[in-house]
Design a protein around this motif. Structure first.
Motif, PDB file in Angstrom:
ATOM      1  N   THR A 269      95.984  95.523  70.289  1.00 30.55           N
ATOM      2  CA  THR A 269      94.923  94.913  69.483  1.00 30.55           C
ATOM      3  C   THR A 269      95.449  93.754  68.655  1.00 30.55           C
ATOM      4  O   THR A 269      94.872  92.665  68.632  1.00 30.55           O
ATOM      5  N   PHE A 270      96.564  93.977  67.930  1.00 28.91           N
ATOM      6  CA  PHE A 270      97.193  92.934  67.118  1.00 28.91           C
ATOM      7  C   PHE A 270      98.682  92.896  67.459  1.00 28.91           C
ATOM      8  O   PHE A 270      99.439  93.783  67.045  1.00 28.91           O
TER       9      PHE A 270
ATOM     10  N   GLY B  69     106.401  92.449  60.339  1.00 28.22           N
ATOM     11  CA  GLY B  69     105.040  92.725  60.732  1.00 28.22           C
ATOM     12  C   GLY B  69     104.967  93.972  61.595  1.00 28.22           C
ATOM     13  O   GLY B  69     105.968  94.633  61.863  1.00 28.22           O
ATOM     14  N   TYR B  70     103.776  94.255  62.024  1.00 24.81           N
ATOM     15  CA  TYR B  70     103.512  95.439  62.824  1.00 24.81           C
ATOM     16  C   TYR B  70     102.744  95.036  64.075  1.00 24.81           C
ATOM     17  O   TYR B  70     102.079  94.001  64.127  1.00 24.81           O
ATOM     18  N   ARG B  71     102.837  95.911  65.066  1.00 26.04           N
ATOM     19  CA  ARG B  71     102.029  95.744  66.263  1.00 26.04           C
ATOM     20  C   ARG B  71     101.031  96.894  66.327  1.00 26.04           C
ATOM     21  O   ARG B  71     101.416  98.066  66.276  1.00 26.04           O
ATOM     22  N   VAL B  72      99.778  96.558  66.416  1.00 25.86           N
ATOM     23  CA  VAL B  72      98.723  97.557  66.427  1.00 25.86           C
ATOM     24  C   VAL B  72      98.192  97.675  67.849  1.00 25.86           C
ATOM     25  O   VAL B  72      97.808  96.669  68.464  1.00 25.86           O
TER      26      VAL B  72
ATOM     27  N   GLU C 106     100.901  90.905  66.262  1.00 22.34           N
ATOM     28  CA  GLU C 106     101.623  90.723  65.002  1.00 22.34           C
ATOM     29  C   GLU C 106     100.657  90.997  63.856  1.00 22.34           C
ATOM     30  O   GLU C 106      99.771  90.182  63.577  1.00 22.34           O
ATOM     31  N   TYR C 107     100.805  92.145  63.246  1.00 18.95           N
ATOM     32  CA  TYR C 107      99.889  92.536  62.158  1.00 18.95           C
ATOM     33  C   TYR C 107     100.675  92.634  60.862  1.00 18.95           C
ATOM     34  O   TYR C 107     101.657  93.391  60.772  1.00 18.95           O
ATOM     35  N   ASN C 108     100.236  91.858  59.838  1.00 15.06           N
ATOM     36  CA  ASN C 108     100.880  91.879  58.525  1.00 15.06           C
ATOM     37  C   ASN C 108      99.877  92.435  57.517  1.00 15.06           C
ATOM     38  O   ASN C 108      98.866  91.787  57.229  1.00 15.06           O
ATOM     39  N   PRO C 109     100.120  93.625  56.968  1.00 16.51           N
ATOM     40  CA  PRO C 109      99.166  94.230  56.024  1.00 16.51           C
ATOM     41  C   PRO C 109      98.889  93.358  54.802  1.00 16.51           C
ATOM     42  O   PRO C 109      97.819  93.454  54.195  1.00 16.51           O
TER      43      PRO C 109
ATOM     44  N   HIS D 109      95.685  91.391  55.073  1.00 18.78           N
ATOM     45  CA  HIS D 109      94.449  92.118  55.367  1.00 18.78           C
ATOM     46  C   HIS D 109      94.204  93.151  54.270  1.00 18.78           C
ATOM     47  O   HIS D 109      94.233  94.359  54.506  1.00 18.78           O
TER      48      HIS D 109
END
Length: 210
Positions: free
Chosen positions: A19-20, A1-4, A22-25, A28
């Protein structure tokens, strides 16, 4: 995942906001709307098909489509919605769902199927529209209709008449003798012969009507 995160300078000081964490494209996704929507309507059904653009090949087979259609003069708020069970970019609408002589307009949107766990998306924007109208059912001419009605009525009547004559002549032969030369025919035989002639004329008439 990513951190935004968001970074900004406020009142001369730099600040970072997460903002996020743990962000998983994959969770979304929003696809582009379908393209080139077209339709072909007949008296029995309406076929609608389209294409998708800028969609990765691994998502093409797990797409879900929603069709929306309405009468041309009506608002989209009263349109009918159909979530299609197949990932194929096409659908058929039965003629029973359409009114003859009324123009309809349809559009479609897509997203990754809700049954897919690896990806998650929201609905795309609606596609452009296509306009279609159910073709009228061809009417049977009055002459052909009357001829068929006569056939259905007279053929069974003729068959029944022949059976009656056969049975009547069989019974009459037990009680009547054949007439000799110059002798007048018995009424018991004359009447069945007249009916037989009438029945044969009906059969010949029906052959001409065919």
């Amino acid at each position: 995942g990513y951190r935004v995160s968001l970074q900004g300078n406020f009142f001369g000081r730099n600040h970072t906001y997460i903002t996020f964490p743990e962000y998983n494209p994959r969770n979304h996704i929003k696809l582009d709307p379908p393209l080139n929507i077209q339709s072909n309507a007949t008296a029995s059904k309406c076929q609608i098909w389209w294409s998708v653009w800028n969609v990765p090949w691994y998502l093409t087979e797990i797409l879900q489509y929603e069709l929306q259609y309405k009468e041309y003069t009506m608002s989209w708020e009263v349109a009918l919605n159909k979530t299609l069970p197949s990932s194929l970019p096409q659908v058929e609408i039965e003629a029973t769902e359409l009114h003859s002589g009324i123009a309809y307009v349809a559009r479609v949107r897509c997203k990754v199927s809700e049954n897919e766990n690896s990806y998650h998306s929201q609905w795309s924007e609606w596609s452009q529209t296509t306009v279609f109208q159910r073709a009228d059912v061809p009417k049977v001419s009055e002459k052909i209709l009357n001829t068929k009605i006569m056939q259905y009525l007279f053929i069974p009547l003729s068959f029944g008449t022949l059976l009656y004559l056969f049975w009547n002549c069989k019974l009459s032969s037990r009680y009547c003798c054949f007439f000799t030369l110059g002798q007048k025919a018995s009424p018991a035989l004359t009447f069945p012969l007249q009916l037989l002639s009438f029945s044969l004329s009906i059969v010949c008439t029906m052959g001409i009507l065919r």
